[in-house]
Design an enzyme around this catalytic site. Structure first.
Site, PDB file in Angstrom:
ATOM      1  N   ASP A   1      -6.727  -3.553  -7.425  1.00 22.96           N
ATOM      2  CA  ASP A   1      -7.286  -4.105  -6.191  1.00 22.96           C
ATOM      3  C   ASP A   1      -7.579  -5.580  -6.401  1.00 22.96           C
ATOM      4  O   ASP A   1      -7.751  -6.026  -7.538  1.00 22.96           O
ATOM      5  CB  ASP A   1      -8.572  -3.376  -5.777  1.00 22.96           C
ATOM      6  CG  ASP A   1      -8.945  -3.732  -4.342  1.00 22.96           C
ATOM      7  OD1 ASP A   1      -8.379  -3.123  -3.414  1.00 22.96           O
ATOM      8  OD2 ASP A   1      -9.768  -4.644  -4.140  1.00 22.96           O
TER       9      ASP A   1
ATOM     10  N   ARG B   1      -3.746   6.524   0.110  1.00 25.67           N
ATOM     11  CA  ARG B   1      -4.198   7.722   0.812  1.00 25.67           C
ATOM     12  C   ARG B   1      -3.169   8.409   1.687  1.00 25.67           C
ATOM     13  O   ARG B   1      -3.364   9.553   2.082  1.00 25.67           O
ATOM     14  CB  ARG B   1      -5.440   7.384   1.641  1.00 25.67           C
ATOM     15  CG  ARG B   1      -6.706   7.377   0.799  1.00 25.67           C
ATOM     16  CD  ARG B   1      -7.883   6.906   1.598  1.00 25.67           C
ATOM     17  NE  ARG B   1      -7.650   5.531   2.003  1.00 25.67           N
ATOM     18  CZ  ARG B   1      -8.484   4.810   2.724  1.00 25.67           C
ATOM     19  NH1 ARG B   1      -9.616   5.340   3.143  1.00 25.67           N
ATOM     20  NH2 ARG B   1      -8.195   3.570   3.036  1.00 25.67           N
TER      21      ARG B   1
ATOM     22  N   TYR C   1     -14.771 -11.804   0.580  1.00 23.95           N
ATOM     23  CA  TYR C   1     -15.553 -10.640   0.140  1.00 23.95           C
ATOM     24  C   TYR C   1     -16.805 -11.073  -0.616  1.00 23.95           C
ATOM     25  O   TYR C   1     -17.891 -10.500  -0.450  1.00 23.95           O
ATOM     26  CB  TYR C   1     -14.692  -9.704  -0.722  1.00 23.95           C
ATOM     27  CG  TYR C   1     -13.679  -8.959   0.112  1.00 23.95           C
ATOM     28  CD1 TYR C   1     -14.076  -7.878   0.900  1.00 23.95           C
ATOM     29  CD2 TYR C   1     -12.360  -9.359   0.174  1.00 23.95           C
ATOM     30  CE1 TYR C   1     -13.164  -7.211   1.702  1.00 23.95           C
ATOM     31  CE2 TYR C   1     -11.431  -8.700   0.969  1.00 23.95           C
ATOM     32  CZ  TYR C   1     -11.851  -7.625   1.741  1.00 23.95           C
ATOM     33  OH  TYR C   1     -10.958  -6.973   2.540  1.00 23.95           O
TER      34      TYR C   1
ATOM     35  N   ARG D   1      -6.992  11.414  -7.217  1.00 21.20           N
ATOM     36  CA  ARG D   1      -8.188  10.603  -7.029  1.00 21.20           C
ATOM     37  C   ARG D   1      -9.449  11.435  -6.783  1.00 21.20           C
ATOM     38  O   ARG D   1     -10.546  10.876  -6.718  1.00 21.20           O
ATOM     39  CB  ARG D   1      -7.964   9.640  -5.853  1.00 21.20           C
ATOM     40  CG  ARG D   1      -7.202   8.360  -6.191  1.00 21.20           C
ATOM     41  CD  ARG D   1      -8.029   7.380  -7.019  1.00 21.20           C
ATOM     42  NE  ARG D   1      -9.413   7.297  -6.574  1.00 21.20           N
ATOM     43  CZ  ARG D   1      -9.823   6.626  -5.504  1.00 21.20           C
ATOM     44  NH1 ARG D   1      -8.979   5.944  -4.781  1.00 21.20           N
ATOM     45  NH2 ARG D   1     -11.102   6.616  -5.160  1.00 21.20           N
TER      46      ARG D   1
ATOM     47  N   ARG E   1       0.815  -1.223   0.000  1.00 21.44           N
ATOM     48  CA  ARG E   1       0.000   0.000   0.000  1.00 21.44           C
ATOM     49  C   ARG E   1       0.847   1.271   0.000  1.00 21.44           C
ATOM     50  O   ARG E   1       0.464   2.279   0.596  1.00 21.44           O
ATOM     51  CB  ARG E   1      -0.959   0.033   1.214  1.00 21.44           C
ATOM     52  CG  ARG E   1      -2.025  -1.037   1.194  1.00 21.44           C
ATOM     53  CD  ARG E   1      -3.147  -0.607   0.247  1.00 21.44           C
ATOM     54  NE  ARG E   1      -4.153  -1.642   0.146  1.00 21.44           N
ATOM     55  CZ  ARG E   1      -5.240  -1.711   0.907  1.00 21.44           C
ATOM     56  NH1 ARG E   1      -5.471  -0.796   1.814  1.00 21.44           N
ATOM     57  NH2 ARG E   1      -6.100  -2.677   0.743  1.00 21.44           N
TER      58      ARG E   1
HETATM   59  O1  CP3 Z   1       0.257   0.190  -3.243  1.00 21.38           O
HETATM   60  C1  CP3 Z   1      -0.265  -0.946  -3.214  1.00 21.38           C
HETATM   61  O2  CP3 Z   1      -0.005  -1.756  -2.318  1.00 21.38           O
HETATM   62  C2  CP3 Z   1      -1.100  -1.386  -4.416  1.00 21.38           C
HETATM   63  C3  CP3 Z   1      -2.481  -1.199  -4.324  1.00 21.38           C
HETATM   64  C4  CP3 Z   1      -3.423  -2.160  -3.616  1.00 21.38           C
HETATM   65  C5  CP3 Z   1      -4.743  -1.754  -3.315  1.00 21.38           C
HETATM   66  N1  CP3 Z   1      -5.421  -2.829  -2.844  1.00 21.38           N
HETATM   67  C6  CP3 Z   1      -5.271  -0.416  -3.560  1.00 21.38           C
HETATM   68  C7  CP3 Z   1      -6.400   0.049  -2.722  1.00 21.38           C
HETATM   69  C8  CP3 Z   1      -3.298  -3.487  -3.243  1.00 21.38           C
HETATM   70  C9  CP3 Z   1      -2.079  -4.395  -3.312  1.00 21.38           C
HETATM   71  C10 CP3 Z   1      -4.579  -3.896  -2.742  1.00 21.38           C
HETATM   72  C11 CP3 Z   1      -4.878  -5.266  -2.309  1.00 21.38           C
HETATM   73  C12 CP3 Z   1      -6.013  -5.488  -1.408  1.00 21.38           C
HETATM   74  N2  CP3 Z   1      -7.280  -4.973  -1.485  1.00 21.38           N
HETATM   75  C13 CP3 Z   1      -5.988  -6.401  -0.319  1.00 21.38           C
HETATM   76  C14 CP3 Z   1      -4.807  -7.244   0.069  1.00 21.38           C
HETATM   77  C15 CP3 Z   1      -3.801  -6.434   0.786  1.00 21.38           C
HETATM   78  C16 CP3 Z   1      -4.127  -6.103   2.227  1.00 21.38           C
HETATM   79  O3  CP3 Z   1      -4.205  -4.912   2.531  1.00 21.38           O
HETATM   80  O4  CP3 Z   1      -4.282  -7.040   3.005  1.00 21.38           O
HETATM   81  C17 CP3 Z   1      -7.251  -6.377   0.271  1.00 21.38           C
HETATM   82  C18 CP3 Z   1      -7.694  -7.180   1.474  1.00 21.38           C
HETATM   83  C19 CP3 Z   1      -8.074  -5.483  -0.475  1.00 21.38           C
HETATM   84  C20 CP3 Z   1      -9.505  -5.162  -0.267  1.00 21.38           C
HETATM   85  C21 CP3 Z   1      -9.634  -3.699  -0.003  1.00 21.38           C
HETATM   86  N3  CP3 Z   1      -9.656  -2.748  -1.003  1.00 21.38           N
HETATM   87  C22 CP3 Z   1      -9.654  -3.019   1.256  1.00 21.38           C
HETATM   88  C23 CP3 Z   1      -9.641  -3.704   2.603  1.00 21.38           C
HETATM   89  C24 CP3 Z   1      -9.688  -1.644   0.974  1.00 21.38           C
HETATM   90  C25 CP3 Z   1      -9.593  -0.492   1.953  1.00 21.38           C
HETATM   91  C26 CP3 Z   1     -10.888   0.129   2.313  1.00 21.38           C
HETATM   92  C27 CP3 Z   1     -10.670   1.534   2.830  1.00 21.38           C
HETATM   93  O5  CP3 Z   1     -11.012   2.464   2.104  1.00 21.38           O
HETATM   94  O6  CP3 Z   1     -10.124   1.676   3.936  1.00 21.38           O
HETATM   95  C28 CP3 Z   1      -9.707  -1.502  -0.429  1.00 21.38           C
HETATM   96  C29 CP3 Z   1      -9.709  -0.233  -1.183  1.00 21.38           C
HETATM   97  C30 CP3 Z   1      -8.375   0.170  -1.667  1.00 21.38           C
HETATM   98  N4  CP3 Z   1      -7.548  -0.647  -2.400  1.00 21.38           N
HETATM   99  C31 CP3 Z   1      -7.766   1.425  -1.507  1.00 21.38           C
HETATM  100  C32 CP3 Z   1      -6.539   1.375  -2.178  1.00 21.38           C
HETATM  101  C33 CP3 Z   1      -5.526   2.477  -2.352  1.00 21.38           C
HETATM  102  C34 CP3 Z   1      -8.372   2.625  -0.785  1.00 21.38           C
HETATM  103  C35 CP3 Z   1      -9.401   3.224  -1.675  1.00 21.38           C
HETATM  104  C36 CP3 Z   1      -9.231   4.678  -1.892  1.00 21.38           C
HETATM  105  O7  CP3 Z   1      -8.098   5.212  -1.916  1.00 21.38           O
HETATM  106  O8  CP3 Z   1     -10.266   5.333  -2.097  1.00 21.38           O
END
Ligand code: CP3
Length: 347
Positions: free
Chosen positions: A79, A34, A154, A43, A30
């Site tokens: 994602d 954000r 999910y 974004r 990540r």
């Molecule tokens: O920089 C990186 O690591 C690459 C981007 C990345 C995202 N999601 C972007 C994202 C990666 C590798 C993921 C994988 C992902 N998504 C996982 C496995 C990794 C982990 O954290 O365990 C999981 C479980 C998800 C499912 C998911 N998607 C979650 C739990 C969330 C967060 C919800 C929140 O807003 O707090 C997302 C959304 C998400 N995926 C965001 C990002 C940058 C946030 C959305 C936003 O910026 O509006």
């Protein structure tokens, strides 16, 4: 840190292959997202899934942490639920919540209704990866996919869950449905990784973030074969495979044996305890992500302990033990990157 001439000479790929690079490579799960003001800016007014499907935006967001920190690898901005969305599953990613699925998957008919991902569904992924490989030069790009259990959670729960109760109820009570669901997600994940590597990604990471909810026996019986299927298809791509989960102290051996070249370790298990469990494999991790909120000298002292513990590994890629917390100060990650990359490895 100056970028390597080509990804194959990079400290990241050398460590992943079990060679001895000149410094410990570092990137952050990540790292894009954000915590970065430049991410929040691009974004603005663009939905998460929409941005994942826009190659120009994907290139920009993936590059942001590479430019800012000079990390040793980029991770493709996407994602774990994106391939399902691209295949036609009705889902969204809600800000501050995560993936939300319109009709949770509960029956065999629900599983059968999930479309199979085909490369034609994701031309924008190929375009984004190609664009990135051009911009990154010698810095390797990590492609990724969600592992079958984590993505299934999910789909079955309909959204984020702490207990994964409906998912595990399916695993215990309707193992044939669970098996069919994980097999389908495994095919989707493998196809998604193949597309990314075909377009130029240098390594892949399989995220099984929620595998720590399982006992070793249930993991081995119901989950590992499906993760192994993904990793085995990825093996023929000829790039290192990283396998990561959270709360997996009891699963590290099984996660390695699923077919990983590198086992990702969360912060709860000290690396010296993880090493004998992962066998002849490299490790990735595993600084507690909350240490960025401590004074810098505490952060770097703890990072030094992680690097020292990693010396005993076949190869060590420095990372946090889970993703960057959104309120993280990017300047702390910049100081941490510089500390890890300049840490004296000789001797
Ligand atoms: O920089 C990186 O690591 C690459 C981007 C990345 C995202 N999601 C972007 C994202 C990666 C590798 C993921 C994988 C992902 N998504 C996982 C496995 C990794 C982990 O954290 O365990 C999981 C479980 C998800 C499912 C998911 N998607 C979650 C739990 C969330 C967060 C919800 C929140 O807003 O707090 C997302 C959304 C998400 N995926 C965001 C990002 C940058 C946030 C959305 C936003 O910026 O509006």
């Amino acid at each position: 840190m100056s970028a390597p001439a080509s990804p194959s000479d990079s400290a990241f790929l050398r460590a992943a292959r079990g060679e001895r690079p000149d410094h410990t490579p570092v990137w952050f799960m990540r790292q894009a997202g954000r915590s970065l003001p430049e991410y929040r800016k691009v974004r603005e007014g663009v939905g998460m899934l929409e941005s994942c499907m826009d190659p120009e935006l994907v290139v920009e967001i993936t590059m942001q942490p590479v430019r800012r920190y000079g990390v040793d690898a980029a991770i493709f901005f996407s994602d774990i639920v994106l391939p399902l969305k691209a295949a036609g599953v009705d889902l969204d990613i809600k800000p501050g919540v995560g993936p939300v699925v319109a009709s949770p998957v509960r029956t065999m008919a629900d599983v059968e209704a999930i479309p199979e991902l085909e490369p034609v569904h994701v031309p924008f992924i190929t375009e984004a990866v190609r664009g990135l490989v051009g911009e990154l030069g010698g810095t390797p790009l990590i492609g990724f996919a969600g592992a079958p259990f984590t993505v299934a959670s999910y789909l079955v729960e309909g959204g984020p869950s702490k207990e994964h109760a409906a998912t595990k109820a399916m695993m215990f009570g309707a193992p044939d449905v669970f098996e069919a669901l994980l097999a389908k997600i495994a095919r989707t994940a493998a196809t998604y990784l193949e597309v990314q590597v075909a377009a130029g990604a240098s390594a892949v990471q399989l995220f099984d973030s929620w595998a720590g909810a399982l006992t070793p026996q249930d993991y081995r019986t119901h989950v590992q074969p499906h993760s192994a299927a993904v990793l085995s298809r990825a093996a023929s791509l000829g790039v290192p495979r990283i396998h990561f989960g959270v709360g997996t102290a009891n699963l590290l051996t099984d996660m390695g044996e699923a077919g990983a070249d590198v086992v990702g370790v969360d912060w709860r298990t000290p690396l010296d305890r993880a090493l004998p469990l992962v066998g002849d494999r490299a490790v990735q991790g595993n600084l507690d992500p909350t240490l960025v909120f401590a004074p810098t000298e505490v952060l770097t002292a703890r990072a030094a302990e992680v690097i020292e513990a990693g010396r005993g590994a076949k190869g060590h890629i420095f990372n946090l033990g889970h993703g960057v917390i959104p309120s993280t100060d990017p300047d702390q990650l910049a100081r941490l990157t510089e500390f890890v990359q300049s840490y004296e490895l000789a001797g």
